[in-house]
Scaffold this active site. Structure first.
Site, short mmCIF file in Angstrom:
data_model
loop_
_atom_site.label_atom_id
_atom_site.label_comp_id
_atom_site.label_asym_id
_atom_site.label_seq_id
_atom_site.Cartn_x
_atom_site.Cartn_y
_atom_site.Cartn_z
N GLY A 1 4.37 -4.36 -10.90
CA GLY A 1 3.18 -5.02 -10.37
C GLY A 1 3.33 -5.55 -8.97
NE ARG B 1 -5.16 2.17 -6.07
CZ ARG B 1 -5.47 1.06 -5.44
NH1 ARG B 1 -5.83 1.10 -4.19
NH2 ARG B 1 -5.40 -0.10 -6.04
CB CYS C 1 -22.85 16.45 -7.30
SG CYS C 1 -23.05 17.66 -6.01
CE1 TYR D 1 -0.37 3.85 -11.08
CE2 TYR D 1 -0.07 2.31 -9.27
CZ TYR D 1 0.26 2.76 -10.53
OH TYR D 1 1.23 2.10 -11.25
N PRO E 1 8.84 -1.40 -10.84
CG PRO E 1 10.02 -1.24 -8.83
CD PRO E 1 10.20 -1.52 -10.30
NE ARG F 1 -0.48 -1.46 -6.81
CZ ARG F 1 -1.58 -0.81 -7.19
NH1 ARG F 1 -2.20 -0.04 -6.34
NH2 ARG F 1 -2.04 -0.97 -8.41
#
Ligand SMILES: *Cc1c(COP(=O)(O)O)cnc(C)c1O
Length: 426
Positions: free
Chosen positions: A229, A311, A345, A374, A273, A275
């Site tokens: 995190g 994201r 679309c 991500y 970890p 990210r």
């Protein structure tokens, strides 16, 4: 640490223009030097103090095999969330003993896959503990707890606390212990993961204390894993500050030293970890194909739809955007308030809505900053669009293709031909 931690030689010997000319658009570009720096910061989070400490990279953030190899070279082990992640980690050279499978609502087959491959397994409910016991009586298992507190930049990524699907709650400890006895299991580890993206370490450290308290209930522990995190500042252009790793390391080491002084147990401490390791080494490049005004808004139409980068749509994430392109004439507006959209679309296909950016024109290239985590791992074929290629800028500054762009043929690869279908039915 420098707040604006983006290196100015990110693209090495090349440029965004050259990269798109050679590899086409959209394109994920990673910088090896940044990746190695972030790996080392995590591997060395605790100040030198004789702890048995290990950082597991949570590979759902980005599982490109070439990046995984680098991460392993830097001494990180890994977390997997699925048999597919175990498979890809092995393909990158991780040994089973270097992988920790943190399953969530997994099938018997998935659990067996991990056990058969001698990968350590964590379960996060009483029913999954029973399932583990039936499949692997007498085996070693780790337990994921939910300490009742969580962190995160968006409700969708808060993974502990009173309102999430993850983890065993402590009120079930008696049943957990019964189940462990019944199947003669050894609890080798405790783990938790409070959520994704914190820039202030207070709740994380509170969680550490809570998990350490729980450790008193288990005698055979080999490791305690405090989760991931650790956040990165996505809005560096707005002066957003980095997570203070020095402070986090010192506080964590203090807590762990105190605990060790009382308990004298030789236990490995881990973090997970995802990210933090990969976000800042990646930029997503795309092209501007259209620009228009509509009912008072200026739209910048790009090839960066949510099939390529989810994201923004999924979490409302706002990443810094750089514009590479034209030479501006002296009397042209320098900035503009724009809405940057993709080519999918759906009306929700918006990267950013009403942001002031350098004036953008058709043909310009946009760089979505800090897109390494991500990003590609959430890309899809929605609208039958092809997932992008990935390029690594090596330590010497030269670019190398590390995943080819999908082809149109890839879109029909898994359809089962009629002959095979009738053969299976028979
Ligand atoms: C996703 C995940 C992580 C990594 O989260 P980051 O916010 O990317 O650091 C760690 N542990 C578990 C169990 C996860 O599901």
């Amino acid at each position: 640490m420098n707040n604006d931690s983006r290196p100015n030689n990110f693209y090495g010997v090349t440029t965004p223009q050259e990269l798109l000319a050679k590899y086409d658009s959209p394109l994920y570009v990673y910088n090896e030097s940044v990746l190695r720096t972030r790996c080392r910061e995590m591997a060395q989070l605790l100040p030198k103090s004789g702890f048995n400490f290990q950082a597991d990279y949570s590979c759902k953030a980005n599982s490109n095999v070439e990046l995984l190899k680098i991460i392993r070279e830097e001494g990180l082990t890994a977390d997997a969330m699925s048999p597919g992640e175990i498979f890809v980690l092995c393909a990158a050279g991780f040994q089973p003993s270097e992988i920790f499978y943190i399953g969530n609502n997994v099938s018997d087959t998935e659990m067996r896959y991990a056990i058969d491959h001698q990968v350590a397994v964590s379960v996060d409910s009483l029913s999954q503990l029973q399932q583990f016991g039936k499949i692997n009586p007498g085996g070693k298992v780790a337990l994921r707890f939910n300490p009742g507190i969580g962190v995160g930049h968006h409700q969708k990524v808060v993974t502990a606390g009173k309102n999430t699907k993850f983890g065993i709650t402590t009120d079930h400890l008696p049943e957990v212990k019964q189940c462990i006895e019944k199947y003669h299991l050894k609890v080798c580890g405790l783990n938790q993961h409070l959520g994704s993206l914190f820039l202030d370490d207070q709740v994380f450290l509170e969680g550490v204390q809570k998990l350490l308290t729980l450790a008193n209930d288990f005698e055979d522990l080999e490791f305690i894993d405090f989760g991931g995190g650790m956040g990165v500042p996505y809005q560096k252009s707005q002066g957003q500050l980095r997570l203070d790793l020095l402070k986090l390391g010192i506080h964590l080491a203090d807590i762990l030293s105190q605990w060790k002084a009382v308990h004298h147990r030789d236990i490995q401490f881990k973090i997970e970890p995802g990210r933090y390791v990969v976000a800042e080494c990646g930029v997503l490049l795309g092209r501007v194909h259209a620009k228009k005004e509509g009912y008072g808004k200026t739209y910048i139409g790009t090839d960066l739809g949510f099939n390529v980068f989810a994201r923004a749509v999924l979490y409302g994430a706002e990443h810094d955007i750089e514009v590479y392109g034209r030479q501006y004439s002296p009397n042209e507006k320098k900035t503009e308030i724009v809405t940057v959209v993709g080519n999918i679309c759906e009306s929700g296909d918006i990267l950013t809505d009403g942001r002031e950016l350098p004036a953008i024109g058709v043909g310009d290239i946009l760089g979505i900053m800090d897109a390494g985590a991500y990003g590609m791992s959430m890309a899809s074929n929605y609208n039958n669009r092809l997932r992008p290629a990935e390029v690594l800028i090596g330590m010497d500054g030269t670019p190398r293709l590390i995943r080819r762009r999908e082809s149109l043929e890839d879109l029909v690869r898994n359809f089962v031909p009629q002959e095979i279908q009738s053969a299976t039915v028979r």
